[in-house]
Design a protein around this motif. Structure first.
Motif, PDB file in Angstrom:
ATOM      1  N   GLU A 212      54.717  22.107  52.940  1.00 42.43           N
ATOM      2  CA  GLU A 212      55.939  21.907  52.413  1.00 42.43           C
ATOM      3  C   GLU A 212      57.026  22.320  52.926  1.00 42.43           C
ATOM      4  OE1 GLU A 212      53.474  22.965  50.203  1.00 42.43           O
ATOM      5  OE2 GLU A 212      53.139  20.926  49.728  1.00 42.43           O
ATOM      6  N   GLY A 213      56.831  22.860  54.212  1.00 44.57           N
ATOM      7  CA  GLY A 213      57.980  23.636  55.083  1.00 44.57           C
ATOM      8  C   GLY A 213      58.213  25.007  54.868  1.00 44.57           C
ATOM      9  N   ARG A 214      57.540  25.617  53.734  1.00 42.48           N
ATOM     10  CA  ARG A 214      57.738  26.891  53.350  1.00 42.48           C
ATOM     11  C   ARG A 214      57.194  27.728  54.445  1.00 42.48           C
ATOM     12  NH1 ARG A 214      56.150  25.036  47.965  1.00 42.48           N
ATOM     13  NH2 ARG A 214      53.931  25.950  48.482  1.00 42.48           N
ATOM     14  N   ARG A 215      57.954  29.040  54.810  1.00 42.70           N
ATOM     15  CA  ARG A 215      57.458  29.806  56.040  1.00 42.70           C
ATOM     16  C   ARG A 215      56.905  31.059  55.225  1.00 42.70           C
ATOM     17  NH1 ARG A 215      59.786  28.335  60.833  1.00 42.70           N
ATOM     18  NH2 ARG A 215      59.727  30.426  61.801  1.00 42.70           N
ATOM     19  N   HIS A 216      55.824  31.620  55.562  1.00 46.31           N
ATOM     20  CA  HIS A 216      55.147  32.825  55.173  1.00 46.31           C
ATOM     21  C   HIS A 216      54.999  33.889  56.554  1.00 46.31           C
ATOM     22  CE1 HIS A 216      54.168  30.548  51.673  1.00 46.31           C
ATOM     23  NE2 HIS A 216      53.803  29.449  52.371  1.00 46.31           N
ATOM     24  N   VAL A 217      55.353  34.869  56.231  1.00 43.48           N
ATOM     25  CA  VAL A 217      55.249  36.208  57.210  1.00 43.48           C
ATOM     26  C   VAL A 217      53.963  36.870  57.177  1.00 43.48           C
ATOM     27  CG1 VAL A 217      56.392  38.290  57.949  1.00 43.48           C
ATOM     28  CG2 VAL A 217      57.867  36.573  56.845  1.00 43.48           C
ATOM     29  N   ALA A 218      53.187  36.696  58.191  1.00 40.80           N
ATOM     30  CA  ALA A 218      51.926  37.522  58.141  1.00 40.80           C
ATOM     31  C   ALA A 218      51.916  38.804  58.216  1.00 40.80           C
ATOM     32  CB  ALA A 218      51.185  37.098  59.663  1.00 40.80           C
ATOM     33  N   GLU A 219      51.474  39.455  57.202  1.00 40.89           N
ATOM     34  CA  GLU A 219      51.701  41.028  57.073  1.00 40.89           C
ATOM     35  C   GLU A 219      50.367  41.903  57.322  1.00 40.89           C
ATOM     36  OE1 GLU A 219      52.878  41.372  52.946  1.00 40.89           O
ATOM     37  OE2 GLU A 219      54.920  40.611  53.351  1.00 40.89           O
ATOM     38  N   LYS A 220      49.288  41.064  57.152  1.00 41.01           N
ATOM     39  CA  LYS A 220      48.030  42.049  57.353  1.00 41.01           C
ATOM     40  C   LYS A 220      47.089  41.346  58.092  1.00 41.01           C
ATOM     41  CE  LYS A 220      47.680  43.497  52.435  1.00 41.01           C
ATOM     42  NZ  LYS A 220      47.074  43.497  51.257  1.00 41.01           N
ATOM     43  N   HIS A 221      46.624  40.081  58.049  1.00 46.21           N
ATOM     44  CA  HIS A 221      45.779  39.514  58.962  1.00 46.21           C
ATOM     45  C   HIS A 221      45.768  37.912  59.017  1.00 46.21           C
ATOM     46  CE1 HIS A 221      43.164  40.122  55.217  1.00 46.21           C
ATOM     47  NE2 HIS A 221      43.197  38.907  55.568  1.00 46.21           N
ATOM     48  N   LEU A 222      45.102  37.425  59.896  1.00 53.51           N
ATOM     49  CA  LEU A 222      45.221  35.995  60.153  1.00 53.51           C
ATOM     50  C   LEU A 222      43.830  35.466  60.563  1.00 53.51           C
ATOM     51  CD1 LEU A 222      47.796  33.899  61.846  1.00 53.51           C
ATOM     52  CD2 LEU A 222      45.473  33.901  62.781  1.00 53.51           C
ATOM     53  N   ARG A 223      43.552  34.059  59.845  1.00 51.67           N
ATOM     54  CA  ARG A 223      42.043  33.606  60.398  1.00 51.67           C
ATOM     55  C   ARG A 223      42.373  32.023  60.650  1.00 51.67           C
ATOM     56  NH1 ARG A 223      40.368  33.829  55.013  1.00 51.67           N
ATOM     57  NH2 ARG A 223      38.712  35.532  55.468  1.00 51.67           N
ATOM     58  N   ILE A 224      41.828  31.634  61.601  1.00 51.57           N
ATOM     59  CA  ILE A 224      41.560  30.224  61.704  1.00 51.57           C
ATOM     60  C   ILE A 224      41.035  29.377  60.702  1.00 51.57           C
ATOM     61  CG2 ILE A 224      40.950  28.352  63.473  1.00 51.57           C
ATOM     62  CD1 ILE A 224      41.069  30.661  65.623  1.00 51.57           C
ATOM     63  N   ALA A 225      41.698  28.535  60.118  1.00 50.95           N
ATOM     64  CA  ALA A 225      40.973  27.945  58.852  1.00 50.95           C
ATOM     65  C   ALA A 225      39.748  27.029  59.189  1.00 50.95           C
ATOM     66  CB  ALA A 225      42.348  27.070  58.052  1.00 50.95           C
ATOM     67  N   HIS A 226      38.943  27.208  58.284  1.00 47.82           N
ATOM     68  CA  HIS A 226      37.817  26.096  58.503  1.00 47.82           C
ATOM     69  C   HIS A 226      38.141  25.123  57.637  1.00 47.82           C
ATOM     70  CE1 HIS A 226      33.465  24.748  58.027  1.00 47.82           C
ATOM     71  NE2 HIS A 226      33.348  25.401  59.324  1.00 47.82           N
ATOM     72  N   PRO A 227      37.404  23.750  58.002  1.00 47.88           N
ATOM     73  CA  PRO A 227      37.595  22.617  56.776  1.00 47.88           C
ATOM     74  C   PRO A 227      37.113  23.059  55.472  1.00 47.88           C
ATOM     75  CG  PRO A 227      36.607  22.025  58.871  1.00 47.88           C
ATOM     76  CD  PRO A 227      36.759  23.321  58.945  1.00 47.88           C
ATOM     77  N   PHE A 228      36.290  24.307  55.451  1.00 50.63           N
ATOM     78  CA  PHE A 228      36.187  24.522  54.089  1.00 50.63           C
ATOM     79  C   PHE A 228      37.159  25.204  53.261  1.00 50.63           C
ATOM     80  CE2 PHE A 228      34.260  27.678  50.897  1.00 50.63           C
ATOM     81  CZ  PHE A 228      33.401  26.891  50.233  1.00 50.63           C
ATOM     82  N   HIS A 229      37.865  25.928  54.090  1.00 47.13           N
ATOM     83  CA  HIS A 229      39.132  26.411  53.213  1.00 47.13           C
ATOM     84  C   HIS A 229      40.127  25.535  52.931  1.00 47.13           C
ATOM     85  CE1 HIS A 229      37.881  29.948  56.217  1.00 47.13           C
ATOM     86  NE2 HIS A 229      37.539  30.349  55.057  1.00 47.13           N
ATOM     87  N   LEU A 230      40.226  24.510  53.643  1.00 50.52           N
ATOM     88  CA  LEU A 230      41.085  23.212  53.464  1.00 50.52           C
ATOM     89  C   LEU A 230      40.758  22.491  52.177  1.00 50.52           C
ATOM     90  CD1 LEU A 230      41.842  21.945  57.167  1.00 50.52           C
ATOM     91  CD2 LEU A 230      43.064  23.686  56.066  1.00 50.52           C
ATOM     92  N   PHE A 231      39.378  22.362  52.136  1.00 53.19           N
ATOM     93  CA  PHE A 231      38.876  21.588  51.028  1.00 53.19           C
ATOM     94  C   PHE A 231      38.900  22.375  49.948  1.00 53.19           C
ATOM     95  CE2 PHE A 231      34.864  21.011  48.671  1.00 53.19           C
ATOM     96  CZ  PHE A 231      34.994  19.595  48.465  1.00 53.19           C
ATOM     97  N   THR A 232      38.481  23.686  49.718  1.00 49.89           N
ATOM     98  CA  THR A 232      38.707  24.261  48.438  1.00 49.89           C
ATOM     99  C   THR A 232      39.882  24.606  48.233  1.00 49.89           C
ATOM    100  OG1 THR A 232      38.602  26.599  49.815  1.00 49.89           O
ATOM    101  CG2 THR A 232      36.511  25.537  49.045  1.00 49.89           C
ATOM    102  N   ALA A 233      41.053  24.484  49.031  1.00 53.54           N
ATOM    103  CA  ALA A 233      42.546  24.828  48.670  1.00 53.54           C
ATOM    104  C   ALA A 233      43.015  23.315  48.148  1.00 53.54           C
ATOM    105  CB  ALA A 233      43.337  24.977  49.775  1.00 53.54           C
ATOM    106  N   GLY A 234      42.126  22.275  48.188  1.00 56.22           N
ATOM    107  CA  GLY A 234      42.388  20.910  47.877  1.00 56.22           C
ATOM    108  C   GLY A 234      43.348  20.159  48.863  1.00 56.22           C
ATOM    109  N   GLN A 235      43.503  20.618  50.125  1.00 54.94           N
ATOM    110  CA  GLN A 235      44.478  20.412  51.024  1.00 54.94           C
ATOM    111  C   GLN A 235      43.923  19.434  52.347  1.00 54.94           C
ATOM    112  OE1 GLN A 235      47.044  23.475  52.311  1.00 54.94           O
ATOM    113  NE2 GLN A 235      47.349  24.204  49.977  1.00 54.94           N
ATOM    114  N   LEU A 236      42.600  19.358  52.281  1.00 50.11           N
ATOM    115  CA  LEU A 236      41.844  18.646  53.589  1.00 50.11           C
ATOM    116  C   LEU A 236      42.560  17.355  53.906  1.00 50.11           C
ATOM    117  CD1 LEU A 236      39.624  18.913  55.627  1.00 50.11           C
ATOM    118  CD2 LEU A 236      37.939  17.752  53.954  1.00 50.11           C
ATOM    119  N   SER A 237      42.613  16.434  52.843  1.00 52.28           N
ATOM    120  CA  SER A 237      43.339  15.016  53.442  1.00 52.28           C
ATOM    121  C   SER A 237      44.626  15.567  53.854  1.00 52.28           C
ATOM    122  CB  SER A 237      43.065  14.335  52.160  1.00 52.28           C
ATOM    123  OG  SER A 237      43.756  13.009  52.475  1.00 52.28           O
TER     124      SER A 237
END
Length: 976
Positions: free
Chosen positions: A702-727
């Motif tokens: 949606e164009g919202r910006r989020h500041v990284a405060e603790k850590h970061l990971r490279i998203a796996h398709p499973f993360h996109l799928f479980t978030a309902g955002q893969l497509s």
């Protein structure tokens, strides 16, 4: 001498028995399907019942005939035809079954007579034709254990050991133990070790133990006979009782009977062993016997024999070395007695084995104390002070748990910690004495705990340490590779070590990292050297390549510790950052501006003259030092991008997170920034989006910006799928024409199927696929699977402590040497136990299944491969997004097909095979050609070649009016 033949009355009985067996083949229905080569044919046949039928028909001499039929064998070569072979196979079995069930005196006498003949005339007679020269096919039968058909020596001794202890049995048994028949065998070659006849029969040791027990219980085994038995049968006559502080680590030799007979009979004609069971099959009951307590008198006789044997050294040392090859010592008195022998012989560390050979081999077993309770250490120390320094030094490497007390007795208590670290380095993983930094898949071998080693070296008196290492030089604690490591740790021998590296010696790879840091650039240069080695060893076979990669990883871990980094991965990031920061990226050379520019994921040299781009570098600047430096940097940058692509993909596959403190140094590298900004990341286990490396913020859909405060990971398709955002993310990637460094948004995702939930512990998803061995071995190795054994194809997830296992059928000893094999099941293990698939972390499960899918698609042995549903689904999603994103008309994707409407005809392209059909069904053959990278857009750099072929054919058929190839046009016209 005269060979043993049946007496006239025995020959008459044998003839009648042969007639009965010949008739039985037709009269007993269960024998009608007789096939001498059918496995398990005899399992369901009651041969004892057939033997009992014979005895009922011949009540007077039937039992004697069965005993005669057992001890007078027929040589297989003398059997005239298949019927003759079948008859003899039945005869042997019914005779065997009868005398086993009814051990009477006549059978015992016949078995004893055959046994005596075979042992007394072992070198003069044979059931087989005697050879005339070494080229004769039967030459090998001159070995005493190969000279006789069944029942051979082993079979007769086995029967004898199970007979009741009658006076007749005691006579035979005593003669067997006394060994009056045990002559020396003539050596096969000059200088060969001298062997006696009994040495050929190591597979009857359990039977000899039973015979000795029977004799001692009958009061027929005094000490002189026990000594004769021990001199004949060696370790078979050793009865170690716990009270004596002696035991044995010997494995039951019967366990290997099948294997040993298979090896030695490999050159035989074969059918005899196929049809008539040898004694290896008769002894299965022995393997299942529970251990029984040692008879106290046998234990007492053994102790007396051991004491006298040690006191009598070096006499008969060669025989004693074999007799005591498996003895284990748990009492200090045996060690002290061995030390007394060393003292008496005047042995020294430098000549112990060279001068005393077999005597040293015997003493080594009795020096090796298996355990030493702390409360016994003081008494042992007091006893050791009575021995000379040479004796203690000689014994030190063989003293087992007593070695620390030997150090104290030498006045070297300051070396306790060093010895502990020295052995820890050399013997890890602990697989027996003398491993010394073995070539292994274990990445921890040779990795030094610097704190403990520094502490140990600080405690050690230099003079004591020097004398200690000298004393070990001629022992199995010499460990030359570990010595090289210790020298390197102190900065000694760098040049010699680098020469070994040039030959890709694996121990040198592990050791290279421990060298002290010489200057500010030393760590980086050694890092690059190890990375270069990692690449160079790919030319070797799968096993050496895997071991070498593990050795390189151990070297990097050692280098990280020397340089002060917490792990090898952190060393890698720091070195890559240094390389990037110090790199020359632009130069002006004789008026030419040369700049390294990263175009996509490929670094290129851009050359300009007066702002005008040039396609190639002019010869005038190619040899200039700055140009050569830029070319070198271009190569290093290309390798760096490739390395970090693999690193980041591995991090995505495992779900590893990066703390901001770790991320910031990484982002100093242009290559890493480039890669990370093309990947979908997740910050603080929440927002998904594109990373802005400069601000450490993430922009979501949606164009919202989020500041990284603790850590970061490279998203796996499973993360996109479980978030309902893969497509949605797939659409986002294509819409903005991003090229990801590896498949992420369009990566195949594998979820548990209902069938896998039902099987619970294993997956049959790819079972039955026939694969090519060499291709599969290479692919598995590249994907970090262990292929050292076909019975153990596994991938280790260190994060979860889980091993994924591929089970294959029809494999040979090595996967790469197997032409074809069949995929079976996939399972996951933790602590050597299978775990339910539902408990496997989803990312690990998906990645393992992806490797399996890749394996069967690339290494498939048939003409075509049925592409998996996951792969087809990702391709359909990709094509759908491309059609929409590019605004393509006359194209649609339905199921597993891409439908294209051209001006000449309508076509359908299969997403799995890229096969084309002209509607309604005519096949269209278009041979694919390699397309350039710019031919069409794909959202990932590690191109799916089949997907690229599908797309190239789609674009071609969309504009089918532009097709000029006559062969393609002819097919379209005929098909339309």
């Amino acid at each position: 001498m005269q060979s043993r033949r049946p007496l006239p009355e025995q020959a008459t009985r044998l003839a009648a028995l042969r007639v009965f067996c010949d008739r039985a083949l037709d009269e007993y229905p269960e024998l009608s399907p007789y096939d001498q080569f059918a496995p398990g044919f005899w399992d369901g046949i009651d041969v004892l019942r057939i033997a009992e039928d014979w005895v009922r028909q011949h009540p007077e001499d039937g039992p004697e005939a069965l005993a005669d039929g057992f001890v007078f064998p027929t040589v297989w070569d003398d059997l005239e035809d298949l019927r003759d072979q079948q008859r003899y196979g039945l005869q042997y079995r019914i005779c065997d079954a009868w005398i086993t069930a009814h051990p009477d005196t006549y059978a015992l006498e016949q078995i004893g007579a055959r046994l005596q003949h075979m042992l007394q005339f072992a070198l003069e007679d044979s059931d087989y034709p005697l050879p005339t020269d070494e080229d004769d096919p039967a030459y090998y039968r001159r070995s005493p254990d190969q000279a006789w058909a069944l029942p051979d020596v082993q079979a007769c001794i086995h029967r004898l050991s199970n007979y009741p202890s009658t006076p007749t049995w005691q006579t035979f048994a005593g003669w067997l133990l006394d060994g009056s028949w045990n002559r020396e065998q003539p050596p096969s070659a000059p200088g060969e070790e001298q062997r006696k006849i009994a040495d050929a029969y190591i597979y009857v040791h359990q039977e000899i133990k039973r015979i000795a027990l029977g004799l001692v219980e009958a009061g027929c085994l005094d000490y002189p006979r026990f000594v004769r038995g021990a001199n004949t049968w060696g370790s078979a006559m050793m009865f170690y009782g716990g009270d004596a502080g002696l035991d044995s680590d010997d494995v039951d030799p019967d366990r290997y009977t099948h294997e040993a007979f298979g090896e030695e009979d490999s050159s035989d004609e074969g059918p005899e062993d196929e049809d008539v069971d040898d004694e290896s099959f008769q002894n299965d009951d022995v393997l299942d016997e529970a251990p029984t307590p040692v008879h106290p008198e046998l234990a007492s006789l053994t102790v007396r024999y051991v004491e006298e044997a040690l006191a009598g050294l070096p006499d008969n040392a060669a025989k004693l070395a074999d007799t005591f090859r498996s003895v284990e010592v748990y009492d200090t008195r045996w060690m002290l007695q061995a030390l007394a022998v060393i003292e008496r012989l005047g042995a020294t560390p430098d000549g112990f084995f060279d001068r005393f050979g077999d005597t040293a081999a015997v003493l080594e077993r009795f020096l090796l104390l298996q355990e030493l309770p702390e409360d016994q250490s003081a008494a042992l120390l007091a006893a050791l002070t009575g021995f000379s320094r040479n004796t203690l030094l000689t014994a030190l490497p063989y003293a087992g748990h007593a070695s620390r007390v030997v150090l104290d007795a030498l006045g070297w208590s300051d070396l306790q910690a060093f010895q502990r670290e020295y052995l820890s380095i050399a013997l890890a993983p602990r697989s027996g004495w003398g491993t010394d930094l073995p070539n292994t898949l274990d990445e921890t071998v040779g990795v030094v705990d610097r704190y403990l080693l520094d502490k140990a070296l600080a405690e050690a008196d230099p003079e004591h340490l020097r004398d200690y290492l000298v004393a070990l030089e001629h022992s199995h604690w010499a460990f030359p590779e570990t010595r090289v490591l210790l020298d390197a740790y102190r900065g000694i021998g760098r040049l010699a070590l680098e020469k070994k590296l040039a030959r890709h010696a694996q121990p040198a790879m592990r050791i290279y990292g421990v060298l002290p840091v010489m200057d500010s650039d030393d760590v980086r240069q050694r890092y690059l050297t190890l990375k270069k080695l990692h690449k160079e060893v790919r030319k070797y076979g799968a096993q050496r390549q895997a071991n070498s990669h593990a050795a390189v990883q151990a070297g990097l871990e050692n280098l990280a510790r020397v340089a002060g980094y917490p792990s090898a991965i952190r060393l890698e990031w720091a070195m890559e950052s240094e390389i990037a920061e110090s790199a020359l990226t632009a130069a002006t050379i004789d008026g030419y501006d040369v700049t390294i520019v990263i175009d996509g994921l490929s670094p290129a040299l851009h050359i300009c003259k007066a702002a005008k781009p040039l396609k190639t570098a002019p010869p005038a600047i190619r040899k200039h030092a700055d140009f050569i430096a830029l070319k070198t940097q271009q190569t290093q940058l290309k390798e760096q991008i490739a390395r970090f692509c693999r690193t980041l993909e591995t991090m995505m596959s495992s779900g590893e997170t990066l703390a901001l403190a770790e991320l910031k140094p990484l982002l100093k590298m242009p290559a890493v920034r480039l890669l990370l900004e093309q990947l979908i990341v997740q910050v603080d286990d929440a927002a998904l989006g594109w990373l802005d490396a400069a601000t450490l913020t993430v922009t979501d859909l949606e164009g919202r910006r989020h500041v990284a405060e603790k850590h970061l990971r490279i998203a796996h398709p499973f993360h996109l799928f479980t978030a309902g955002q893969l497509s949605a993310w797939q659409k986002e990637v294509v819409t903005h024409r991003r090229v990801q460094p590896f498949k992420q948004a369009f990566r195949e995702l594998y979820l548990l199927t209902p069938a896998e939930r039902e099987t619970a512990l294993w997956s049959n998803r790819f079972a039955g696929h026939r694969l090519k061995g060499k291709v599969a071995a290479r692919l598995l190795q590249v994907r970090n699977w262990s292929t050292s054994s076909v019975e153990d194809i596994y991938y280790e997830s260190k994060e979860h402590g889980i091993y994924a296992l591929f089970n294959f059928l029809d494999t040979g000893h090595y996967l790469s040497e197997t032409e074809h094999f069949t995929f079976d099941t996939i399972a996951f293990h933790r602590d050597q136990k299978a775990i339910p698939l539902e408990q496997v972390p989803p990312l690990l499960f998906s990645e393992v299944m992806r490797d399996a899918d890749l394996l069967v698609s690339v290494a498939y042995a048939a003409d075509s491969y049925a592409t998996s549903n996951e792969t087809l689904q990702r391709r359909a999603e990709l094509v759908g997004e491309l059609i929409q994103g590019l605004g393509l008309q006359n194209v649609k994707c339905e199921g597993h097909f891409l439908h294209v409407t051209g001006q000449r005809a309508s076509y359908r392209i299969h997403l799995g095979s890229a096969a084309i059909h002209i509607e309604p069904g005519n096949y269209l053959c278009i041979v694919p050609v390699v397309a350039s990278a710019e031919a069409f857009y794909l959202p990932f750099a590690d191109t799916d070649r089949k997907m690229a072929e599908v797309l190239s054919k789609m674009f071609l058929l969309l504009d089918d009016m532009d097709i000029t190839d006559s062969q393609i046009l002819e097919q379209i016209q005929r098909g339309g």
